[in-house]
Design a protein around this motif. Structure first.
Motif, short mmCIF file in Angstrom:
data_model
loop_
_atom_site.label_atom_id
_atom_site.label_comp_id
_atom_site.label_asym_id
_atom_site.label_seq_id
_atom_site.Cartn_x
_atom_site.Cartn_y
_atom_site.Cartn_z
N TYR A 78 39.38 47.05 40.88
CA TYR A 78 39.27 46.05 39.81
C TYR A 78 37.79 45.86 39.49
O TYR A 78 37.15 44.90 39.93
CB TYR A 78 39.96 44.75 40.23
CG TYR A 78 41.43 44.95 40.51
CD1 TYR A 78 42.33 45.19 39.46
CD2 TYR A 78 41.92 44.95 41.81
CE1 TYR A 78 43.67 45.41 39.70
CE2 TYR A 78 43.27 45.17 42.05
CZ TYR A 78 44.14 45.40 41.01
OH TYR A 78 45.47 45.63 41.25
N LYS A 79 37.25 46.81 38.76
CA LYS A 79 35.82 46.89 38.51
C LYS A 79 35.28 45.63 37.80
O LYS A 79 35.86 45.17 36.83
CB LYS A 79 35.48 48.13 37.68
CG LYS A 79 35.80 49.44 38.40
CD LYS A 79 35.05 49.52 39.73
CE LYS A 79 35.35 50.78 40.49
NZ LYS A 79 34.68 50.81 41.82
N GLY A 80 34.19 45.13 38.35
CA GLY A 80 33.57 43.94 37.78
C GLY A 80 34.22 42.64 38.19
O GLY A 80 33.81 41.57 37.73
N LEU A 94 43.03 37.60 39.21
CA LEU A 94 43.76 38.78 39.68
C LEU A 94 44.97 39.05 38.79
O LEU A 94 45.24 40.21 38.42
CB LEU A 94 44.19 38.61 41.13
CG LEU A 94 45.05 39.76 41.68
CD1 LEU A 94 44.30 41.08 41.65
CD2 LEU A 94 45.55 39.46 43.09
N LYS A 95 45.70 38.01 38.46
CA LYS A 95 46.85 38.18 37.57
C LYS A 95 46.42 38.78 36.23
O LYS A 95 47.08 39.67 35.69
CB LYS A 95 47.55 36.83 37.35
CG LYS A 95 48.34 36.33 38.54
CD LYS A 95 48.76 34.87 38.39
CE LYS A 95 49.60 34.62 37.16
NZ LYS A 95 50.05 33.21 37.08
N SER A 96 45.30 38.31 35.72
CA SER A 96 44.83 38.76 34.42
C SER A 96 44.44 40.24 34.43
O SER A 96 44.81 40.99 33.53
CB SER A 96 43.61 37.92 33.99
OG SER A 96 43.05 38.39 32.80
N VAL A 97 43.73 40.67 35.47
CA VAL A 97 43.24 42.05 35.48
C VAL A 97 44.29 43.05 35.97
O VAL A 97 44.20 44.24 35.66
CB VAL A 97 41.96 42.19 36.35
CG1 VAL A 97 40.86 41.33 35.78
CG2 VAL A 97 42.23 41.86 37.81
N SER A 98 45.31 42.56 36.70
CA SER A 98 46.33 43.48 37.23
C SER A 98 47.61 43.47 36.39
O SER A 98 48.44 44.37 36.51
CB SER A 98 46.67 43.12 38.68
OG SER A 98 47.28 41.84 38.74
N GLY A 99 47.79 42.44 35.57
CA GLY A 99 48.97 42.34 34.73
C GLY A 99 50.23 41.93 35.45
O GLY A 99 51.34 42.13 34.95
N VAL A 100 50.07 41.29 36.63
CA VAL A 100 51.26 40.88 37.39
C VAL A 100 51.52 39.39 37.20
O VAL A 100 50.67 38.64 36.71
CB VAL A 100 51.11 41.18 38.89
CG1 VAL A 100 50.90 42.67 39.11
CG2 VAL A 100 49.97 40.38 39.51
N PHE A 144 41.47 29.80 40.36
CA PHE A 144 40.90 30.71 39.37
C PHE A 144 40.84 32.14 39.88
O PHE A 144 41.01 33.09 39.12
CB PHE A 144 39.50 30.23 38.96
CG PHE A 144 39.50 28.93 38.21
CD1 PHE A 144 40.31 28.77 37.10
CD2 PHE A 144 38.72 27.87 38.62
CE1 PHE A 144 40.33 27.56 36.40
CE2 PHE A 144 38.73 26.66 37.94
CZ PHE A 144 39.55 26.51 36.82
N SER A 145 40.63 32.31 41.19
CA SER A 145 40.64 33.66 41.77
C SER A 145 42.01 34.31 41.60
O SER A 145 42.12 35.48 41.22
CB SER A 145 40.27 33.61 43.25
OG SER A 145 38.93 33.21 43.44
N GLY A 146 43.06 33.53 41.88
CA GLY A 146 44.41 34.05 41.73
C GLY A 146 44.75 34.39 40.28
O GLY A 146 45.36 35.42 40.00
N GLU A 147 44.32 33.52 39.38
CA GLU A 147 44.61 33.76 37.96
C GLU A 147 43.82 34.95 37.42
O GLU A 147 44.30 35.69 36.56
CB GLU A 147 44.31 32.50 37.14
CG GLU A 147 45.22 31.33 37.45
CD GLU A 147 46.70 31.66 37.25
OE1 GLU A 147 47.05 32.35 36.26
OE2 GLU A 147 47.52 31.23 38.10
#
Length: 321
Positions: free
Chosen positions: A241-243, A169-175, A164-167
């Motif tokens: 990545y605020k919040g 990051l993907k969600s907030v960074s768009g990668v 979930f941590s990896g996902e």
């Protein structure tokens, strides 16, 4: 009329019996079940916590592992026991914040339980091999945007906290990063140190030794505050990545219907235990930062995490193994 009076009398008698029981609580040993086998993170948190709670409650506390379905077996068990305060559950967040989104469960994440108090929180840590070209999270994001089908990250398994941590990051960074699930944290860490996987979202406890010996490079922790075990490693929030908050946690709970007097007694003891400096230090060494909360604060945290991870699971189309 007589029947109505009898019902009222029985209700009053029951209420008085519950009150009397609560007034003398506890007067026998308390059982605290865990959702995992002995020797794991839950056990490591439970043992020192119970040693501090025992004198505060004046009774022995027996820790009993009840493993299965990532804490789900213990959660179902606790939801069905008598609400007398003598059988409790030191639970992690999974059965209440993620599991209900992944499969049908027999309990309600809030209403089937009495939430006594949050104990400690632990995030994931994003690590790479020391020879990796990635010196920061920004490097990873830039590389993933430049070559979107090339990069991947490993974790201890599908639908676990590090996945979930990896996902997130993907969600907030768009990668786009391909998830490589392992059958546990140990083989994942072995492959990272062998330079077989580009990066890893790991538990903090598993990363402490390799980090201190220079066998990996830490890029960020996923908790809102820096970890006591990794004070020099920035948070995702600090990196822009605020919040960003991807934390696992432990809480003490019981079945629904526990008398308010019992909850108050346990909550007060738990908050008092949280003031113990030695206990705080032991938690820090485990990578789980002490964060003792009231019942109301604990419920709000569960509500927030349940909603957040439900969205991540849906957006990433995560399926249970």
């Amino acid at each position: 009329m007589f029947k109505k009076i009898t019902v009222i009398a029985l209700a009053l008698a029951s209420a008085w019996a519950t009150h009397a029981q609560a007034q003398g609580y506890p007067n026998k040993p308390i059982r605290v079940v865990l959702g995992y086998t002995a020797g794991g993170a839950a056990d490591a948190v439970a043992r020192p916590l119970m040693r501090v709670l025992e004198p505060l409650l004046g009774q022995a506390i027996i820790v009993e592992p009840k493993p299965g379905t990532a804490g789900g077996v213990a959660a179902e068990f606790i939801s069905k026991v008598a609400p007398d305060g003598y059988t409790l559950y030191l639970a992690d967040g999974g059965p209440f914040t993620t599991a209900p989104h992944l499969s049908k469960v027999s309990y309600h994440h809030l209403n089937s339980f009495t939430h006594i108090g949050h104990v400690c929180s632990t995030g994931s840590i994003m690590v790479v091999h020391p020879t990796s070209p990635f010196k920061s999270v920004a490097d990873v994001v830039a590389a993933a945007k430049k070559e979107p089908d090339k990069w991947s990250y490993g974790t201890s398994g599908i639908a676990g906290p590090h996945h979930f941590s990896g996902e997130l990051l993907k969600s907030v960074s768009g990668v786009n990063l391909l998830h490589i699930p392992y059958k546990g944290g140990a083989p994942a860490m072995t492959d990272l140190m062998g330079n077989q996987v580009p990066m890893l979202f790991s538990s903090l406890a598993a990363a402490v030794g390799p980090y201190k010996s220079g066998k990996l490079r830490a890029l960020a922790v996923t908790s809102p505050k820096r970890s006591g075990a990794f004070p020099d490693v920035p948070t995702m929030d600090e990196l822009g990545y605020k919040g960003f908050d991807s934390t696992g946690w432990f809480e003490l709970m019981g079945p629904a219907g526990m008398a308010p007097e019992l909850v108050a007694r346990l909550s007060q003891a738990l908050l008092k235990a949280g003031e113990d400096k030695n206990l705080q230090e032991q938690f820090k060494q485990l990578g789980c930062d002490a964060e003792f909360l009231t019942p109301a604060q604990t419920v709000e945290k569960i509500k927030s995490d349940h909603a957040k991870w439900g969205k991540v699971i849906k957006d990433a189309n995560i399926k249970a193994e």
